[in-house]
Design an enzyme around this catalytic site. Structure first.
Site, PDB file in Angstrom:
ATOM      1  N   TYR A 116     -54.054  19.592   2.981  1.00  0.00           N
ATOM      2  CA  TYR A 116     -54.234  18.731   1.806  1.00  0.00           C
ATOM      3  C   TYR A 116     -52.982  18.753   0.921  1.00  0.00           C
ATOM      4  CZ  TYR A 116     -56.589  16.444  -2.085  1.00  0.00           C
ATOM      5  OH  TYR A 116     -56.954  15.547  -3.068  1.00  0.00           O
ATOM      6  N   PHE A 171     -42.445 -10.853  -4.430  1.00  0.00           N
ATOM      7  CA  PHE A 171     -43.499 -10.999  -3.421  1.00  0.00           C
ATOM      8  C   PHE A 171     -44.846 -11.157  -4.126  1.00  0.00           C
ATOM      9  CE2 PHE A 171     -46.613  -9.227  -0.402  1.00  0.00           C
ATOM     10  CZ  PHE A 171     -46.503 -10.222   0.543  1.00  0.00           C
ATOM     11  N   ASP A 172     -45.838 -11.748  -3.426  1.00  0.00           N
ATOM     12  CA  ASP A 172     -47.098 -12.089  -4.111  1.00  0.00           C
ATOM     13  C   ASP A 172     -47.837 -10.892  -4.703  1.00  0.00           C
ATOM     14  OD1 ASP A 172     -47.562 -11.491  -1.446  1.00  0.00           O
ATOM     15  OD2 ASP A 172     -49.202 -12.883  -1.180  1.00  0.00           O
ATOM     16  N   ASP A 178     -37.465  -3.598  -4.180  1.00  0.00           N
ATOM     17  CA  ASP A 178     -38.657  -3.766  -3.346  1.00  0.00           C
ATOM     18  C   ASP A 178     -38.113  -3.752  -1.925  1.00  0.00           C
ATOM     19  OD1 ASP A 178     -40.657  -4.658  -1.749  1.00  0.00           O
ATOM     20  OD2 ASP A 178     -41.261  -6.322  -3.026  1.00  0.00           O
ATOM     21  N   ALA A 198     -39.166  -3.331   1.310  1.00  0.00           N
ATOM     22  CA  ALA A 198     -39.931  -3.494   2.557  1.00  0.00           C
ATOM     23  C   ALA A 198     -39.043  -3.730   3.788  1.00  0.00           C
ATOM     24  CB  ALA A 198     -40.934  -4.635   2.395  1.00  0.00           C
ATOM     25  N   HIS A 223     -55.129 -16.876  -1.847  1.00  0.00           N
ATOM     26  CA  HIS A 223     -54.870 -17.320  -0.472  1.00  0.00           C
ATOM     27  C   HIS A 223     -55.569 -16.460   0.572  1.00  0.00           C
ATOM     28  CE1 HIS A 223     -51.872 -14.391  -1.637  1.00  0.00           C
ATOM     29  NE2 HIS A 223     -51.653 -14.126  -0.358  1.00  0.00           N
TER      30      HIS A 223
HETATM   31  N1  F0G Z   1     -43.067  -6.378  -1.014  1.00  0.00           N
HETATM   32  C1  F0G Z   1     -42.734  -7.235  -0.030  1.00  0.00           C
HETATM   33  C2  F0G Z   1     -41.383  -7.866  -0.016  1.00  0.00           C
HETATM   34  C3  F0G Z   1     -43.671  -7.524   0.971  1.00  0.00           C
HETATM   35  O1  F0G Z   1     -43.333  -8.389   1.920  1.00  0.00           O
HETATM   36  C4  F0G Z   1     -44.936  -6.899   0.940  1.00  0.00           C
HETATM   37  C5  F0G Z   1     -45.936  -7.174   1.951  1.00  0.00           C
HETATM   38  C6  F0G Z   1     -45.226  -6.011  -0.103  1.00  0.00           C
HETATM   39  C7  F0G Z   1     -44.262  -5.770  -1.061  1.00  0.00           C
HETATM   40  C8  F0G Z   1     -46.553  -5.319  -0.208  1.00  0.00           C
HETATM   41  O2  F0G Z   1     -46.706  -4.380   0.767  1.00  0.00           O
HETATM   42  O3  F0G Z   1     -48.584  -5.173   2.230  1.00  0.00           O
HETATM   43  O4  F0G Z   1     -47.814  -2.813   2.276  1.00  0.00           O
HETATM   44  O5  F0G Z   1     -49.055  -3.671   0.338  1.00  0.00           O
HETATM   45  N2  F0G Z   1     -45.820  -8.125   2.759  1.00  0.00           N
HETATM   46  C9  F0G Z   1     -46.713  -8.448   3.849  1.00  0.00           C
HETATM   47  C10 F0G Z   1     -46.266  -9.746   4.430  1.00  0.00           C
HETATM   48  C11 F0G Z   1     -48.171  -8.395   3.541  1.00  0.00           C
HETATM   49  O6  F0G Z   1     -47.008 -10.294   5.258  1.00  0.00           O
HETATM   50  O7  F0G Z   1     -45.158 -10.209   4.143  1.00  0.00           O
HETATM   51  P1  F0G Z   1     -48.113  -3.998   1.442  1.00  0.00           P
END
Ligand code: F0G
Length: 459
Positions: free
Chosen positions: A72, A124-125, A215, A217, A450
């Site tokens: 843990y 991002f959304d 950000d 990703a 969406h």
């Molecule tokens: N930032 C970016 C640029 C992303 O593309 C995503 C997720 C996130 C943050 C959020 O991350 O999904 O792990 O919570 N993008 C996916 C997509 C869902 O289809 O582009 P998450």
């Protein structure tokens, strides 16, 4: 004869996928209320909904899973992840989270307050959702070139430094918790940000005494593009470029489901120990104890290996060349898409492909349904449904571009699958004059609609 390019791996395990008939798909998509998220994955032949968490892990990652420490607190796996973040990104402090949006939730719970302004490049959304949920405002400062799909530009993800400086000048610094730099810029088409632009944003952040958040990703794909396209980087390794990029960041959020090639996971990185402590409280409340934060030890181990593999040139070259291959096929057939091909996806230009569908009837969503009906391919709408309603007026926000994203999972499909996708897109494009109407909303959620929206045909 030149030896052609081929993948930097061979395949050890396979997963069958099934074709369906057009009649089946007509019924399934109707039952799904014309929302591709509602389809069972078994009803999809080639799934390009997302590249998030859908990649194939390597033999090294699978073997790291077996060595996961599920303690843990203070698990070895946590320290493996900590070492990887230190070595690859250069951060001393971090919190694990179950995915990227959870990282946003934890960090923004500390930093974002009602009325705040958060400038960035096409947030991002979920990032925007977490900002607007806190009654703050996201201001998009992406360069104008990003909104001209036919224009070839090596770094369409860049921030317009003049737009950014205007926001920084016009608002007191107390109102700006941070600038978000999304690398690569997903919403603008998986387009990279140049090192020069990163330096420029960082200089403005320093000048106005505002923090800079990455950000992250798809940071490794971004580094690949810097190596290939930016002067002075051809001889640097991806890992050197990554370290240089992150030197400019005060904070980073990560969805590890992308460039760390795991099925689940995320993290927040900090330079400031005080901020780490504040965020730790939210991590414990929302995610889990600070040494696992919503991840199992196995997953943290696989993530540590994935970060290392994901920043190797051969892997990235294979990945990005596959997306480029899909782009080159579409170009050959004359199907319009955001140029150049993105790192993780091709973004079809729905307005050009379906010129007869009114914008009030969700053009990119209509294209998504048509591509599914054509060959069982699932993309995702990056258009008016995603842009959602204005939080103040509740009116639809019509974005500058109506795009259908075809995101390519990492190490999953072959170029034969890409051929199928390109041919299906061509067939839809060829019958564009028969497609004159789209969809209307039956029900929608108040935020991030969406995912769950229900639609019906207009005609
Ligand atoms: N930032 C970016 C640029 C992303 O593309 C995503 C997720 C996130 C943050 C959020 O991350 O999904 O792990 O919570 N993008 C996916 C997509 C869902 O289809 O582009 P998450």
């Amino acid at each position: 004869m030149n030896i052609p390019f081929a993948e930097s791996y061979k395949i050890k395990m396979v997963e069958p996928i099934r074709k369906s008939t057009k009649e089946e798909r007509l019924q399934w998509i109707k039952d799904a209320r014309y929302n591709l998220f509602n389809l069972k994955s078994d009803y999809v032949y080639i799934d390009l909904l997302t590249d998030s968490g859908t990649g194939a892990m390597s033999e090294q990652q699978w073997s790291a899973l077996m060595l996961g420490d599920e303690s843990y607190a203070g698990a070895r796996s946590y320290y493996n992840m900590k070492n990887a973040l230190k070595n690859i990104l250069g951060f001393d402090y971090f919190l694990p989270t179950h995915q990227g949006r959870a990282a946003e939730n934890v960090l923004f719970s500390v930093l974002v307050k009602e009325g705040n302004i958060v400038p960035g490049n096409s947030h991002f959304d979920t990032t925007k959702g977490h900002i607007e949920f806190r009654k703050a405002h996201a201001v998009d400062c992406t360069i104008d070139e990003a909104f001209d799909p036919q224009l070839e530009h090596p770094f369409k993800g860049n921030v317009d430094l003049n737009k950014l400086e205007k926001v920084l000048k016009e608002n007191p610094k107390e109102q700006i918790p941070f600038i978000v730099l999304t690398i690569t810029n997903n919403t603008a088409g998986g387009q990279p940000v140049s090192m020069e632009n990163i330096r420029g944003v960082s200089a403005l952040a320093k000048k106005y005494d505002v923090k800079l958040l990455f950000d992250s990703a798809r940071f490794a794909e971004n580094a690949y593009f810097i190596k290939i396209r930016e002067e002075g980087y051809a001889n640097k390794t991806i890992k050197e470029i990554v370290l240089e990029m992150f030197q400019h960041a005060d904070l980073a959020t990560m969805s590890s489901k992308k460039d760390a090639i795991v099925n689940m996971g995320g993290f927040v990185c900090f330079r400031d120990e005080e901020l780490l402590k504040k965020a730790s409280t939210f991590n414990i409340m929302f995610e889990g104890y600070i040494t696992y934060g919503g991840m199992s030890g196995r997953d943290m181990n696989a993530l540590a290996v994935g970060l290392d593999e994901g920043t190797e040139f051969d892997y990235l070259e294979t990945r990005i060349k596959q997306v480029e291959y899909l782009g080159s096929k579409l170009a050959e057939y004359g199907v319009p898409f955001q140029r150049p091909a993105g790192g993780h996806a091709i973004f079809l230009d729905a307005t050009k492909i379906l010129p007869n569908v009114p914008k009030e009837e969700y053009i990119a969503q209509t294209l998504g349904v048509e591509l599914y009906l054509e060959a069982g391919i699932r993309g995702v709408e990056i258009g008016t449904l995603l842009a959602d309603r204005d939080p103040d007026t509740r009116e639809n926000r019509y974005p500058k571009l109506e795009l259908l994203r075809l995101a390519v999972p990492r190490r999953v499909y072959t170029n034969n699958h890409m051929d199928v996708v390109a041919a299906a897109a061509k067939n839809v494009y060829d019958r564009r004059n028969e497609i004159t109407s789209g969809y209307k909303i039956i029900t929608e959620a108040p935020i991030m609609r969406h995912f769950t929206v229900e639609l019906d045909r207009v005609k």
